[in-house]
Design a protein around this motif. Sequence first.
Motif, PDB file in Angstrom:
ATOM      1  N   LYS A   5      -2.086  25.258  92.670  1.00 17.62           N
ATOM      2  CA  LYS A   5      -0.830  24.509  92.594  1.00 17.62           C
ATOM      3  C   LYS A   5       0.023  24.780  93.830  1.00 17.62           C
ATOM      4  O   LYS A   5       0.806  23.927  94.254  1.00 17.62           O
ATOM      5  CB  LYS A   5      -0.077  24.877  91.323  1.00 17.62           C
ATOM      6  N   TYR A   6      -0.128  25.983  94.378  1.00 17.47           N
ATOM      7  CA  TYR A   6       0.487  26.314  95.658  1.00 17.47           C
ATOM      8  C   TYR A   6      -0.651  26.568  96.646  1.00 17.47           C
ATOM      9  O   TYR A   6      -1.339  27.579  96.565  1.00 17.47           O
ATOM     10  CB  TYR A   6       1.377  27.550  95.547  1.00 17.47           C
ATOM     11  N   HIS A   7      -0.847  25.631  97.546  1.00 14.14           N
ATOM     12  CA  HIS A   7      -1.937  25.743  98.520  1.00 14.14           C
ATOM     13  C   HIS A   7      -1.355  26.311  99.808  1.00 14.14           C
ATOM     14  O   HIS A   7      -0.540  25.663 100.482  1.00 14.14           O
ATOM     15  CB  HIS A   7      -2.569  24.377  98.758  1.00 14.14           C
ATOM     16  N   LEU A   8      -1.737  27.536 100.140  1.00 11.01           N
ATOM     17  CA  LEU A   8      -1.195  28.248 101.289  1.00 11.01           C
ATOM     18  C   LEU A   8      -2.112  28.050 102.488  1.00 11.01           C
ATOM     19  O   LEU A   8      -3.302  28.368 102.423  1.00 11.01           O
ATOM     20  CB  LEU A   8      -1.063  29.742 100.977  1.00 11.01           C
TER      21      LEU A   8
ATOM     22  N   GLY B 116      -6.627  38.354  95.682  1.00 11.60           N
ATOM     23  CA  GLY B 116      -7.970  38.665  95.197  1.00 11.60           C
ATOM     24  C   GLY B 116      -8.941  37.510  95.284  1.00 11.60           C
ATOM     25  O   GLY B 116      -9.803  37.340  94.414  1.00 11.60           O
ATOM     26  N   VAL B 117      -8.816  36.699  96.336  1.00 12.64           N
ATOM     27  CA  VAL B 117      -9.708  35.554  96.521  1.00 12.64           C
ATOM     28  C   VAL B 117     -10.236  35.552  97.944  1.00 12.64           C
ATOM     29  O   VAL B 117      -9.771  36.302  98.806  1.00 12.64           O
ATOM     30  CB  VAL B 117      -8.965  34.219  96.259  1.00 12.64           C
ATOM     31  N   LYS B 118     -11.219  34.690  98.166  1.00 12.44           N
ATOM     32  CA  LYS B 118     -11.690  34.413  99.508  1.00 12.44           C
ATOM     33  C   LYS B 118     -11.026  33.129  99.988  1.00 12.44           C
ATOM     34  O   LYS B 118     -10.374  32.423  99.214  1.00 12.44           O
ATOM     35  CB  LYS B 118     -13.215  34.261  99.527  1.00 12.44           C
ATOM     36  N   ARG B 119     -11.212  32.834 101.265  1.00  8.79           N
ATOM     37  CA  ARG B 119     -10.633  31.607 101.799  1.00  8.79           C
ATOM     38  C   ARG B 119     -11.160  30.399 101.028  1.00  8.79           C
ATOM     39  O   ARG B 119     -12.354  30.278 100.775  1.00  8.79           O
ATOM     40  CB  ARG B 119     -10.940  31.460 103.287  1.00  8.79           C
ATOM     41  N   ASN B 120     -10.240  29.501 100.641  1.00  6.23           N
ATOM     42  CA  ASN B 120     -10.528  28.250  99.926  1.00  6.23           C
ATOM     43  C   ASN B 120     -10.965  28.440  98.484  1.00  6.23           C
ATOM     44  O   ASN B 120     -11.400  27.492  97.841  1.00  6.23           O
ATOM     45  CB  ASN B 120     -11.569  27.415 100.682  1.00  6.23           C
ATOM     46  N   GLU B 121     -10.826  29.657  97.964  1.00  3.30           N
ATOM     47  CA  GLU B 121     -11.010  29.870  96.534  1.00  3.30           C
ATOM     48  C   GLU B 121      -9.658  29.763  95.835  1.00  3.30           C
ATOM     49  O   GLU B 121      -8.611  29.938  96.449  1.00  3.30           O
ATOM     50  CB  GLU B 121     -11.605  31.248  96.257  1.00  3.30           C
ATOM     51  N   VAL B 122      -9.703  29.471  94.547  1.00  3.91           N
ATOM     52  CA  VAL B 122      -8.491  29.343  93.742  1.00  3.91           C
ATOM     53  C   VAL B 122      -8.386  30.550  92.820  1.00  3.91           C
ATOM     54  O   VAL B 122      -9.384  31.002  92.255  1.00  3.91           O
ATOM     55  CB  VAL B 122      -8.515  28.043  92.911  1.00  3.91           C
ATOM     56  N   THR B 123      -7.179  31.081  92.679  1.00  2.00           N
ATOM     57  CA  THR B 123      -6.979  32.217  91.783  1.00  2.00           C
ATOM     58  C   THR B 123      -7.295  31.806  90.346  1.00  2.00           C
ATOM     59  O   THR B 123      -7.248  30.634  89.991  1.00  2.00           O
ATOM     60  CB  THR B 123      -5.531  32.730  91.868  1.00  2.00           C
ATOM     61  N   LYS B 124      -7.621  32.790  89.528  1.00  2.08           N
ATOM     62  CA  LYS B 124      -8.047  32.510  88.159  1.00  2.08           C
ATOM     63  C   LYS B 124      -6.975  31.777  87.353  1.00  2.08           C
ATOM     64  O   LYS B 124      -7.299  31.015  86.438  1.00  2.08           O
ATOM     65  CB  LYS B 124      -8.442  33.812  87.458  1.00  2.08           C
ATOM     66  N   ASP B 125      -5.703  32.015  87.676  1.00  5.71           N
ATOM     67  CA  ASP B 125      -4.640  31.332  86.951  1.00  5.71           C
ATOM     68  C   ASP B 125      -4.366  29.938  87.489  1.00  5.71           C
ATOM     69  O   ASP B 125      -3.514  29.211  86.967  1.00  5.71           O
ATOM     70  CB  ASP B 125      -3.348  32.155  86.967  1.00  5.71           C
ATOM     71  N   GLY B 126      -5.109  29.538  88.555  1.00  6.73           N
ATOM     72  CA  GLY B 126      -4.967  28.208  89.115  1.00  6.73           C
ATOM     73  C   GLY B 126      -3.730  28.000  89.970  1.00  6.73           C
ATOM     74  O   GLY B 126      -3.474  26.879  90.422  1.00  6.73           O
ATOM     75  N   LEU B 127      -2.985  29.069  90.229  1.00 10.97           N
ATOM     76  CA  LEU B 127      -1.715  28.917  90.939  1.00 10.97           C
ATOM     77  C   LEU B 127      -1.867  28.850  92.457  1.00 10.97           C
ATOM     78  O   LEU B 127      -1.158  28.097  93.124  1.00 10.97           O
ATOM     79  CB  LEU B 127      -0.771  30.075  90.585  1.00 10.97           C
ATOM     80  N   PHE B 128      -2.790  29.650  93.016  1.00  8.28           N
ATOM     81  CA  PHE B 128      -2.819  29.796  94.466  1.00  8.28           C
ATOM     82  C   PHE B 128      -4.218  29.593  95.042  1.00  8.28           C
ATOM     83  O   PHE B 128      -5.235  29.888  94.412  1.00  8.28           O
ATOM     84  CB  PHE B 128      -2.327  31.197  94.874  1.00  8.28           C
ATOM     85  N   SER B 129      -4.221  29.076  96.260  1.00  6.22           N
ATOM     86  CA  SER B 129      -5.421  29.051  97.097  1.00  6.22           C
ATOM     87  C   SER B 129      -4.965  29.234  98.531  1.00  6.22           C
ATOM     88  O   SER B 129      -3.811  28.947  98.876  1.00  6.22           O
ATOM     89  CB  SER B 129      -6.188  27.732  96.927  1.00  6.22           C
ATOM     90  N   VAL B 130      -5.864  29.728  99.368  1.00  7.57           N
ATOM     91  CA  VAL B 130      -5.527  30.026 100.761  1.00  7.57           C
ATOM     92  C   VAL B 130      -6.530  29.331 101.664  1.00  7.57           C
ATOM     93  O   VAL B 130      -7.742  29.451 101.477  1.00  7.57           O
ATOM     94  CB  VAL B 130      -5.549  31.546 101.042  1.00  7.57           C
ATOM     95  N   GLY B 131      -6.037  28.588 102.630  1.00  4.86           N
ATOM     96  CA  GLY B 131      -6.884  27.924 103.608  1.00  4.86           C
ATOM     97  C   GLY B 131      -6.364  28.149 105.009  1.00  4.86           C
ATOM     98  O   GLY B 131      -5.368  28.850 105.217  1.00  4.86           O
ATOM     99  N   GLU B 132      -7.035  27.557 105.973  1.00  9.85           N
ATOM    100  CA  GLU B 132      -6.607  27.644 107.367  1.00  9.85           C
ATOM    101  C   GLU B 132      -6.297  26.257 107.882  1.00  9.85           C
ATOM    102  O   GLU B 132      -6.939  25.276 107.496  1.00  9.85           O
ATOM    103  CB  GLU B 132      -7.691  28.272 108.239  1.00  9.85           C
TER     104      GLU B 132
END
Length: 254
Positions: free
Chosen positions: A123-126, A151-167
């Motif tokens: 939901k928050y894509h960083l 606690g994720v890798k790049r482009n993975e989504v957290t278990k609660d669905g709130l966050f993902s991290v990309g470049e």
Amino acid sequence: MLGRLAAQRFREIRQVFRQIPLVSRSFSTALNYHLDTPDNNPDLPWEFTEANKVKVKEVLSHYPSNYKQSAVIPLLDLAQQQHGGWLTVSSMNEVARIIEVAPIRVYEVATFYSMFNRTKVGKYHLLVCGTTPCMLRGSRDIEDALLKHLGVKRNEVTKDGLFSVGEMECMGCCVNAPMITVADYSNGSEGYTYNYYEDVTPKRVVEIVEALRRGEKPPRGTQNPKRINSGPEGGNTTLLGEPKPPPCRDLDAC
């Protein structure tokens, strides 16, 4: 002979991809390679909401009726906002239907531009800027801090669905490097925001994440309290007054 060998090799490669879980594929592959899944296949119905259908008409009104295809990018963006930050095959097919083009014409655009996500995001894509100025100013440390904290890798989504991290490459604010962007899909297309957070540190990005988790809206822009926008720390040292006009001369007298 060569044609048969090429076809055989293609089938072998396709079989390998089918054996790899979707979440573990590299992001670049996810952008341009599609495999049907229960939540992403052309048989799933998809359409714009009533509110977004009004927006679709407004977007189309910007273009001549015989150039509807020019609206492909803003309509894909609207579809992505509505669908929680990513595009399904069904949503792209709907855009193709609206602008009256073959679906492949829409797929070509969606797989070319990296701002269109072809897999689920949080939901928050960083997005961490990875271009040279930001990298020199520590963007890798910023990304590492985010990935470790979530606690994720790049482009993975957290278990609660709130966050993902990309470049993302060059966000166009190099003077305030390093920086991140937060694409906020938590409230659908109605509440969608896309904000820059500049002059960040590993500690500060973790604080931003936790503020978002609490439902807060961290102040966007520079995170350095000693700066105003893109100005230097401590304030300007030049251009403190009105600039002098250039000297004029009578060109006719030359």
